[in-house]
Structures are given as structure tokens and as C-alpha cells.
Design a protein around this motif. Sequence first.
Motif, PDB file in Angstrom:
ATOM      1  N   ILE A  40      44.310  40.417  39.622  1.00  0.00           N
ATOM      2  CA  ILE A  40      44.930  39.430  40.519  1.00  0.00           C
ATOM      3  C   ILE A  40      46.436  39.531  40.341  1.00  0.00           C
ATOM      4  O   ILE A  40      46.966  39.272  39.259  1.00  0.00           O
ATOM      5  CB  ILE A  40      44.446  38.000  40.207  1.00  0.00           C
ATOM      6  CG1 ILE A  40      42.917  37.904  40.272  1.00  0.00           C
ATOM      7  CG2 ILE A  40      45.103  37.006  41.167  1.00  0.00           C
ATOM      8  CD1 ILE A  40      42.320  38.167  41.641  1.00  0.00           C
ATOM      9  N   ARG A  41      47.124  39.934  41.391  1.00  0.00           N
ATOM     10  CA  ARG A  41      48.566  40.109  41.312  1.00  0.00           C
ATOM     11  C   ARG A  41      49.289  38.771  41.222  1.00  0.00           C
ATOM     12  O   ARG A  41      48.788  37.754  41.722  1.00  0.00           O
ATOM     13  CB  ARG A  41      49.071  40.865  42.548  1.00  0.00           C
ATOM     14  CG  ARG A  41      48.742  42.345  42.545  1.00  0.00           C
ATOM     15  CD  ARG A  41      49.078  43.030  43.859  1.00  0.00           C
ATOM     16  NE  ARG A  41      50.369  42.650  44.437  1.00  0.00           N
ATOM     17  CZ  ARG A  41      51.285  43.516  44.864  1.00  0.00           C
ATOM     18  NH1 ARG A  41      51.072  44.820  44.764  1.00  0.00           N
ATOM     19  NH2 ARG A  41      52.403  43.097  45.407  1.00  0.00           N
ATOM     20  N   PRO A  42      50.494  38.748  40.634  1.00  0.00           N
ATOM     21  CA  PRO A  42      51.266  37.500  40.579  1.00  0.00           C
ATOM     22  C   PRO A  42      51.603  36.933  41.949  1.00  0.00           C
ATOM     23  O   PRO A  42      51.819  35.730  42.096  1.00  0.00           O
ATOM     24  CB  PRO A  42      52.536  37.902  39.817  1.00  0.00           C
ATOM     25  CG  PRO A  42      52.148  39.113  39.033  1.00  0.00           C
ATOM     26  CD  PRO A  42      51.142  39.832  39.880  1.00  0.00           C
ATOM     27  N   ASP A  43      51.668  37.806  42.961  1.00  0.00           N
ATOM     28  CA  ASP A  43      52.016  37.335  44.303  1.00  0.00           C
ATOM     29  C   ASP A  43      50.775  37.074  45.169  1.00  0.00           C
ATOM     30  O   ASP A  43      50.877  36.973  46.388  1.00  0.00           O
ATOM     31  CB  ASP A  43      52.939  38.333  45.004  1.00  0.00           C
ATOM     32  CG  ASP A  43      52.322  39.722  45.160  1.00  0.00           C
ATOM     33  OD1 ASP A  43      51.211  39.952  44.632  1.00  0.00           O
ATOM     34  OD2 ASP A  43      52.954  40.591  45.804  1.00  0.00           O
ATOM     35  N   SER A  44      49.623  36.962  44.541  1.00  0.00           N
ATOM     36  CA  SER A  44      48.401  36.718  45.310  1.00  0.00           C
ATOM     37  C   SER A  44      48.383  35.298  45.863  1.00  0.00           C
ATOM     38  O   SER A  44      48.981  34.383  45.285  1.00  0.00           O
ATOM     39  CB  SER A  44      47.175  36.935  44.431  1.00  0.00           C
ATOM     40  OG  SER A  44      47.102  35.937  43.415  1.00  0.00           O
ATOM     41  N   PRO A  45      47.679  35.065  46.981  1.00  0.00           N
ATOM     42  CA  PRO A  45      47.569  33.715  47.523  1.00  0.00           C
ATOM     43  C   PRO A  45      46.772  32.788  46.593  1.00  0.00           C
ATOM     44  O   PRO A  45      46.073  33.237  45.671  1.00  0.00           O
ATOM     45  CB  PRO A  45      46.844  33.913  48.854  1.00  0.00           C
ATOM     46  CG  PRO A  45      46.953  35.364  49.166  1.00  0.00           C
ATOM     47  CD  PRO A  45      47.052  36.065  47.857  1.00  0.00           C
ATOM     48  N   GLN A  46      46.838  31.526  46.879  1.00  0.00           N
ATOM     49  CA  GLN A  46      46.325  30.484  45.978  1.00  0.00           C
ATOM     50  C   GLN A  46      44.843  30.604  45.651  1.00  0.00           C
ATOM     51  O   GLN A  46      44.415  30.312  44.530  1.00  0.00           O
ATOM     52  CB  GLN A  46      46.596  29.105  46.612  1.00  0.00           C
ATOM     53  CG  GLN A  46      46.217  27.929  45.740  1.00  0.00           C
ATOM     54  CD  GLN A  46      46.620  26.610  46.393  1.00  0.00           C
ATOM     55  OE1 GLN A  46      47.480  26.584  47.271  1.00  0.00           O
ATOM     56  NE2 GLN A  46      46.003  25.529  45.972  1.00  0.00           N
ATOM     57  N   LEU A  47      44.021  31.019  46.611  1.00  0.00           N
ATOM     58  CA  LEU A  47      42.573  31.047  46.398  1.00  0.00           C
ATOM     59  C   LEU A  47      42.074  32.404  45.905  1.00  0.00           C
ATOM     60  O   LEU A  47      40.867  32.600  45.773  1.00  0.00           O
ATOM     61  CB  LEU A  47      41.847  30.680  47.696  1.00  0.00           C
ATOM     62  CG  LEU A  47      42.209  29.331  48.316  1.00  0.00           C
ATOM     63  CD1 LEU A  47      41.416  29.100  49.594  1.00  0.00           C
ATOM     64  CD2 LEU A  47      41.974  28.192  47.321  1.00  0.00           C
ATOM     65  N   SER A  48      42.986  33.324  45.617  1.00  0.00           N
ATOM     66  CA  SER A  48      42.579  34.659  45.169  1.00  0.00           C
ATOM     67  C   SER A  48      41.974  34.689  43.775  1.00  0.00           C
ATOM     68  O   SER A  48      41.008  35.431  43.545  1.00  0.00           O
ATOM     69  CB  SER A  48      43.775  35.612  45.209  1.00  0.00           C
ATOM     70  OG  SER A  48      44.318  35.711  46.491  1.00  0.00           O
ATOM     71  N   PRO A  49      42.514  33.968  42.794  1.00  0.00           N
ATOM     72  CA  PRO A  49      41.994  34.105  41.429  1.00  0.00           C
ATOM     73  C   PRO A  49      40.509  33.768  41.330  1.00  0.00           C
ATOM     74  O   PRO A  49      39.954  33.039  42.153  1.00  0.00           O
ATOM     75  CB  PRO A  49      42.849  33.101  40.642  1.00  0.00           C
ATOM     76  CG  PRO A  49      44.118  33.004  41.410  1.00  0.00           C
ATOM     77  CD  PRO A  49      43.705  33.097  42.849  1.00  0.00           C
ATOM     78  N   TYR A  50      39.893  34.305  40.297  1.00  0.00           N
ATOM     79  CA  TYR A  50      38.478  34.022  40.032  1.00  0.00           C
ATOM     80  C   TYR A  50      38.269  32.534  39.821  1.00  0.00           C
ATOM     81  O   TYR A  50      39.187  31.795  39.463  1.00  0.00           O
ATOM     82  CB  TYR A  50      38.029  34.802  38.803  1.00  0.00           C
ATOM     83  CG  TYR A  50      37.671  36.254  39.069  1.00  0.00           C
ATOM     84  CD1 TYR A  50      36.459  36.781  38.676  1.00  0.00           C
ATOM     85  CD2 TYR A  50      38.574  37.111  39.710  1.00  0.00           C
ATOM     86  CE1 TYR A  50      36.121  38.111  38.903  1.00  0.00           C
ATOM     87  CE2 TYR A  50      38.261  38.439  39.955  1.00  0.00           C
ATOM     88  CZ  TYR A  50      37.029  38.937  39.543  1.00  0.00           C
ATOM     89  OH  TYR A  50      36.705  40.247  39.787  1.00  0.00           O
ATOM     90  N   GLY A  51      37.030  32.097  40.028  1.00  0.00           N
ATOM     91  CA  GLY A  51      36.701  30.683  39.956  1.00  0.00           C
ATOM     92  C   GLY A  51      36.244  30.235  38.587  1.00  0.00           C
ATOM     93  O   GLY A  51      36.479  30.908  37.577  1.00  0.00           O
ATOM     94  N   GLU A  52      35.538  29.126  38.554  1.00  0.00           N
ATOM     95  CA  GLU A  52      35.199  28.463  37.293  1.00  0.00           C
ATOM     96  C   GLU A  52      33.996  29.060  36.578  1.00  0.00           C
ATOM     97  O   GLU A  52      33.793  28.825  35.386  1.00  0.00           O
ATOM     98  CB  GLU A  52      34.900  26.974  37.556  1.00  0.00           C
ATOM     99  CG  GLU A  52      33.694  26.750  38.469  1.00  0.00           C
ATOM    100  CD  GLU A  52      33.404  25.282  38.721  1.00  0.00           C
ATOM    101  OE1 GLU A  52      33.036  24.575  37.757  1.00  0.00           O
ATOM    102  OE2 GLU A  52      33.553  24.852  39.878  1.00  0.00           O
TER     103      GLU A  52
END
Length: 422
Positions: A27-39
Amino acid sequence: MNKTALVGAALALGSMAFAQQNRIDTIRPDSPQLSPYGEYQIGVQTLKVVNPKQLDIVNATAGNPIPTYDRPLTLEVWYPAQLKADQKPGGVYNTTTRDASIAIQVYGKAVRDAEPLVKPEKFPLVIVSHGYPGNRYLLSHLTENLASKGYVVVAIDHTDSTFSDVKAFGSTLMNRSLDQLFVLNEIDKLSKNGSKSFLSGLVDANNTAVVGYSMGGYGVVNTIGGGFTDFATTLQFAPPNKALAARAASNPDYLKTVDSRIKAAIAIAPWGMQVGFWNAETLKGIKTPVLFVAGDRDDVSGYEKGTRAIFENAVNTNRYLLTFHNANHNAAAPMPAPVETYNNFPLFEAYSETAWDTVKMNNILAHFATAYLGMHLKGQTDMQKYLNLVENSNDGAGNTYWEGFKPRTALGLSLKYLPAGK
């Protein structure tokens, strides 16, 4: 340590670093808000299933009855997991490049055969269908990501259509939609209480989305109501004896196969419109909400006469078109090019885009898929704000800037919406 040992250790470390570059979970630092993995932690398992008495297009000959066979399919299943105390997130996928003779290892967050996390409320189902050729790991960046957000995600190895099993194109034309529908039925059956499958009690198959890339997108369009034209059944490369007529809009039984359990679809660069598989009339059968994704330089599926034309003519459903400007056919869908392809440009190019970083595209796709599926499969109405956007990202300013994107990162994209009836 002697010189030979030092050289050996350096080579070993270099090999390890080389292998670890094949990650699908970046996940890049400039990725949009919902890009990161979830819970959720993620488990993954492989299933073998068989669809009996299917048309054997590979061995069919024109003018003779088409033989049947029991069609085998390999599935990869990602799911929310409950890790044991001695288990840590992470695992490896043993697969190949597009050149099946080059074996590779790809790294992600899923844990092989981890115990499923069974909760009172079952998880929605997402079925993922690769291109021609491709395999079940090609979109693993998305499959893992969605599983971490509370979905059971099933990716299909389409027989006759994988990197290691490429046979007559007519088989792909015949089987894409049929494979998707069969897998839906199989997962539904395995999810029933008492099935003795790890999926028992885990999946809400009545709440399903289908995701397809290229020929997978072709299958998705047909699965959700885009019946083929009669012209398509007669093409030289189509299955013999007009076998595709079973999936044609003119067949009165075709629309009966549209499955109400499918609540949403994502079609990435769907192939077929540009060569006549659909027209404005046959696309009227689509009533399932769709998110279309494409590059506006797509020279395989086409853009203006391809994906955008499907989007514009699917007039009986609410739909979006997410466009990566200056991207070609590999927009968003394929995982990053394995490092083993770096010394082979044609092989590297099968994964990459010239004007876009693949990880960035994968992150953007994860963001929009999270919003779209959350809205349609989980009833998360707050996700709508990530889709109600000014059409061209370059035009965003102040409070019209694309929701969820960091400053200066929403560039080179557009998201167009058309409601049913328009």
C-alpha cells in the motif's frame, strides 16, 4: 567467516530480497483512504470442483454433435480467519508468470489453511474471474484486500484459459459465464450448515458480487444480463454449431439464468463489445449495478467502442465508469510484474502500464471496490461519498476534491455515473 562463505551469504540474502519483491500487498503512502487492508486476518485455501456434463468445445468439430465432459476447476478461496497464537500474517503463493515455464513465488498477507472466523452474520461472497490467459492469482492484490474487509473471495482458474493451460479460444467464450454461475452454486452449497467444508456457516451466497478482468469481464457482462448478439454466435472463432446461442439475448431462456443472488458487479476492461458480442439492444438486459473500470488507451478490449460503449448502453441499471487516463489494457487489474520478468520486456509488458505505476493502480482499484461493494453488499451507505465525485479528478478543488484522496494525488482519473434510464 571465509571469503567463499561471505559470497555465499551475500548471494543468499540477495536471492531472498529478490524474491520478496514479488509482493501483492503493498500500500503506497499516496494511496486513497480505503486502499489499506481491513480489520480481519486472512486465510486462504485451494478447492477442486467439477462441473459435470459441459460442452467439450476443445474437441468439438463443426457439423457434428458437441461432446460433453466433466469440467474441472481449481478455486482459490480467501476468507476472514482466526489465527492461532503461533501464526503470524503472511504467506507465499507458488505460481508462474504469463510464461508458464517460469515458476515464481508471490508474497502476501494470507495464511495457508488458517481457521475461518465464523460469526453469527455470514460474510458476502465475491467471485473473481481472470483474463485470457491468466490464473487465479492474477488479481490476488484485490482478493486479499477484500477478504481483510469481511468478504469470502473466490478466484477461478478457468480451464483452457490459464497461463499453463491455454487451449481453443472458443472454450473461453463458451465457459466464462457458465463457470462463474457454477462457482456461485458450488460455494452456496458448501456454505450450508453441515456441509463438512471449511466454508460451512461462513458465506452469504445470497449476497454476491462478480468481478472480472478482460475475458473475465466478458463473462461478467453475460452473467448479469448482457446477452450475446446472434452475430457473435456465427463468428469464425466462436464455438461450433452456434453453441453460444444458449447465452444469446434472442434465446427466451437466457435471461432466466440471471441470478438474483448477484447484487453487484465490477467489470474491468471487458472484452467483446468492439467485435460485436453486444449491441444497444442486447445490453438492455443488464439490471445489476455495475462498476466498469478501464484505461482510455485500451487496444485489446477498446475504450470508446469497448468498455465505455457497454457502460453507456447498459441503460437499465445504475452504473459507474472509472477511467485511468493514458492507461492501456492492464489498467488496475494485474498484480505488479514479477521481478523475474524484468529482463523480458514482452513478458513484463503483460502486467505493466507505461504511464502508471501498477501498485498505485491496484491501490486505487481497492479503494473503489471497497466503497462500491460496501455499499451494495453490506449496506454501508456512508460509502456513497467516495463515489459522488466531480467527474474528472483533475477538476477537483476545495470541497469538490475527490473524497478519500490525499492532496495532489487525484490526477489522471475520471469517474462517470449514469442512473438507470439514462
